[in-house]
Design a protein around this motif. Sequence first.
Motif, PDB file in Angstrom:
ATOM      1  N   ASP A 474     -20.556  -2.093 -33.002  1.00 54.15           N
ATOM      2  CA  ASP A 474     -21.821  -1.695 -33.618  1.00 54.15           C
ATOM      3  C   ASP A 474     -21.504  -0.572 -34.588  1.00 54.15           C
ATOM      4  O   ASP A 474     -20.597   0.233 -34.341  1.00 54.15           O
ATOM      5  N   LYS A 501     -28.859   8.864 -33.401  1.00 55.21           N
ATOM      6  CA  LYS A 501     -28.789   7.405 -33.302  1.00 55.21           C
ATOM      7  C   LYS A 501     -27.468   6.963 -32.690  1.00 55.21           C
ATOM      8  O   LYS A 501     -27.425   6.010 -31.901  1.00 55.21           O
ATOM      9  N   GLU A 504     -27.619   7.814 -28.999  1.00 50.49           N
ATOM     10  CA  GLU A 504     -28.555   6.905 -28.329  1.00 50.49           C
ATOM     11  C   GLU A 504     -27.948   5.521 -28.152  1.00 50.49           C
ATOM     12  O   GLU A 504     -28.070   4.898 -27.086  1.00 50.49           O
ATOM     13  N   ALA A 505     -27.268   5.011 -29.210  1.00 54.30           N
ATOM     14  CA  ALA A 505     -26.621   3.696 -29.110  1.00 54.30           C
ATOM     15  C   ALA A 505     -25.525   3.714 -28.052  1.00 54.30           C
ATOM     16  O   ALA A 505     -25.383   2.758 -27.263  1.00 54.30           O
ATOM     17  N   TYR A 506     -24.725   4.787 -28.020  1.00 48.33           N
ATOM     18  CA  TYR A 506     -23.653   4.885 -27.017  1.00 48.33           C
ATOM     19  C   TYR A 506     -24.246   4.853 -25.605  1.00 48.33           C
ATOM     20  O   TYR A 506     -23.767   4.120 -24.729  1.00 48.33           O
ATOM     21  N   THR A 508     -27.034   3.604 -24.634  1.00 46.25           N
ATOM     22  CA  THR A 508     -27.596   2.281 -24.338  1.00 46.25           C
ATOM     23  C   THR A 508     -26.512   1.326 -23.880  1.00 46.25           C
ATOM     24  O   THR A 508     -26.674   0.614 -22.873  1.00 46.25           O
ATOM     25  N   TYR A 509     -25.394   1.271 -24.631  1.00 45.57           N
ATOM     26  CA  TYR A 509     -24.306   0.361 -24.256  1.00 45.57           C
ATOM     27  C   TYR A 509     -23.649   0.796 -22.944  1.00 45.57           C
ATOM     28  O   TYR A 509     -23.262  -0.038 -22.124  1.00 45.57           O
TER      29      TYR A 509
END
Length: 759
Positions: A474, A501, A504-506, A508-509
């Motif tokens: 990503d 962001k 937050e993405a880290y 989430t995964y």
Amino acid sequence: MKKSNKSNISSSILLLLLLLLAIFVMLVSCSSNKMRGQIEIERLFMQTTKPEIDFVNSGGLQGQGGPRTISEEVSFTNLEDQSLEENEVFASQATKLDTSKVYKLSEVVIKVKSYFAPERDGKVNLDFNIIAPVDVLDPNWRLVLVPKLIDGDSICRLDTVILVGEGFKDKQTGDYEAYEDFLSTIVDPSAYDSLFVNWKSLYKEINKVQRRNYEDYRNQYELVRNYENWKKMNEMEFLSMEALAMRHKKHMYSKYWRKAENQVIKSRESGKISEGIHEKYDQKYKKDYVNFLKDVFSLQWLDSVTIDLNLHTQKDSILKRSHVPRKYREIHAKKLTLNDMKAKAFTREDSARIAKHHYLIDEIVLNELNINRKDDIFKETVEFPYRSGPEGLKIDTTITAENDVIYHYRQPWVVRPGMKNLKIVLESKAEAIDRSVFVFPTSDTLTYFIASLSQLADGDLSTDRRKLHKFLFDKGSAQPDYKTRKSYQFDESLNQGVFDKLVEAYNTYAAKPEYSVDSIIIQCSVDLQGDWESNYEQSLRRGNAISAFLKNKIAAPIVVKPKGEDWSSLVKEIQLRNDLPNRAAILDTLTNAVYPDKSEETIKKIYPEDYRIIRDEIYPKLNRIDYFIELCRTDIEKDTIKVTYREDYADAIRLLKNGEYMDALEILAAYGDYNTALCLVCLGYNDKALTVLDGLPESPQNEYLSAIIFSRKKDDKEAAKRLINACKLNPDLYNRIRLDSEVSELADRVNLWPRLSKY
């Protein structure tokens, strides 16, 4: 003389009635003779030709050969029984018609035709030709052609086609002219007062009424004149009485004054008191005069009568109470004068009222009989009336009956959900001027199969086949702010939330068990100001500073990859600009650069205005951080295909094929694939459908649907390009083209058939 004229009129009317009766008898007689002879439609009984219907340009399945028409011919042959009974002959061997024989059919051929009708916007156009051979036409006939549409179990009568021969038209025109002649003899009842009047008796009655009006006025006039004379005499009498009263007043005043004087003299002579004597006689004078007025003028109705009473002001009241003769009392009460007398004039209304009682009864009765029988006379006179309006009528035209007549009939029809086909048959009849009618057998049946775009739906998409990669990433970007260009330390106070962001993405995964975060790659780039090596070091230092900041927030390994000067992004940004006069030369300098620092100096020196725009507006965009989250799937060992059956999607395909587009779109809108675009096209949302298709990979069905959209948008060039590509990718689509009017008409317009047939 007048009586003689009336007799002549009555005789004329009777003669006219007898003449009409004679003509009617002659017509009936002639008609009867004709009925016993040859009738107009006799030749129709001697032939098998009938009106038919056929598809427009029918005759072929391929390319330019015509519409998608299928003809099926079925023969029923009696092979077992080829023997003949007594008085039987084979119809195929007969040379002439013999009504004493029984004709045996050895074979019956049934021909059925079908046509694919494209459905658009919930409707289909049923195009067909009505064919009237010359053998069923005649100048003295009217051919009535009624197509009927069979929709499932219901039969709908379509608008009628009427072909009228010239002789039949002349018959209609003549009948209407005869009826108009009859109508012209009818007199409107409002004209009775001028046309159907016995003028002799009318004039006599009018003179009588006028004389009576005069006598009434004269009698009233004389009565008012006599009243006025009486009133004048009464007033003269009052004036004489008023003069008498005035004389009496003066006489009595003098009389009582003399008496008072004589009494005063006597009193003085005798030595008595003389005061008050005049006042005493004055009172007697007043009392005597008031009594006189009351007696003479009957003033008892007044509350008080004084010596100072002005009789003239009381004249009207006095006269009003005087005796009025009986014959004058109404005039006296209403105070009528000669000016109030109104002469009663004889008016037009009076004449019309009187005329109603002096009509010529015989003429009026005959006229009203004609009025009451107008509808009956119309039916008797006009044997073939015109249609009252356009409702239910497609065309009503006059023909010469010299050649076959072919009428192109088009009928739009709303397609119901689930409708698969429609059928058309033709019922027809010939009507002749002698009122004979021949009903033809029903025509062959035309079957229209509904060719909907929904038939292009791809049911395979109900099964979702998705490739799952073992390793994936990503990515994102951020633009941190620095105090100066040479600064590299990451100042969190200047960059609140810049990497939220990424974090937050880290997270989430990291929270998903099917993913494992292998590493975070930080790639830092800078603009071109300064030398290349310094900028590379600057990007490395900035990347390390950001890595140190993120280690407190991210547990995964962070890898820094400095990029230095971002030349590729610079070239892309310059290509997007329209405000650089020397854009082409600058791009050429950048793409052919050997020494980066020298190239920037060259641009700065030769194109200073362009360089200023690049430095102020493009360079800030090059100071950027690109980050990549490298992931690994833990639930698979290698790249694999995941297959999922989507029940809601399959239901949407069912709704789409059934024509329930809005219901289908509610489901398909979430997928944004080919079937979504197809559903949008079926609803007429062409631009939205094209947006969906532009986001999909190239495929035959995507190209074919795009060709339909561009054809609707009148872009023949792009539509032809897409259609050719679709047939190139899938040659089977060539057989579909004739079913879709947009691409079929496109192929006709730009002559694509030869090229399309090659694939």
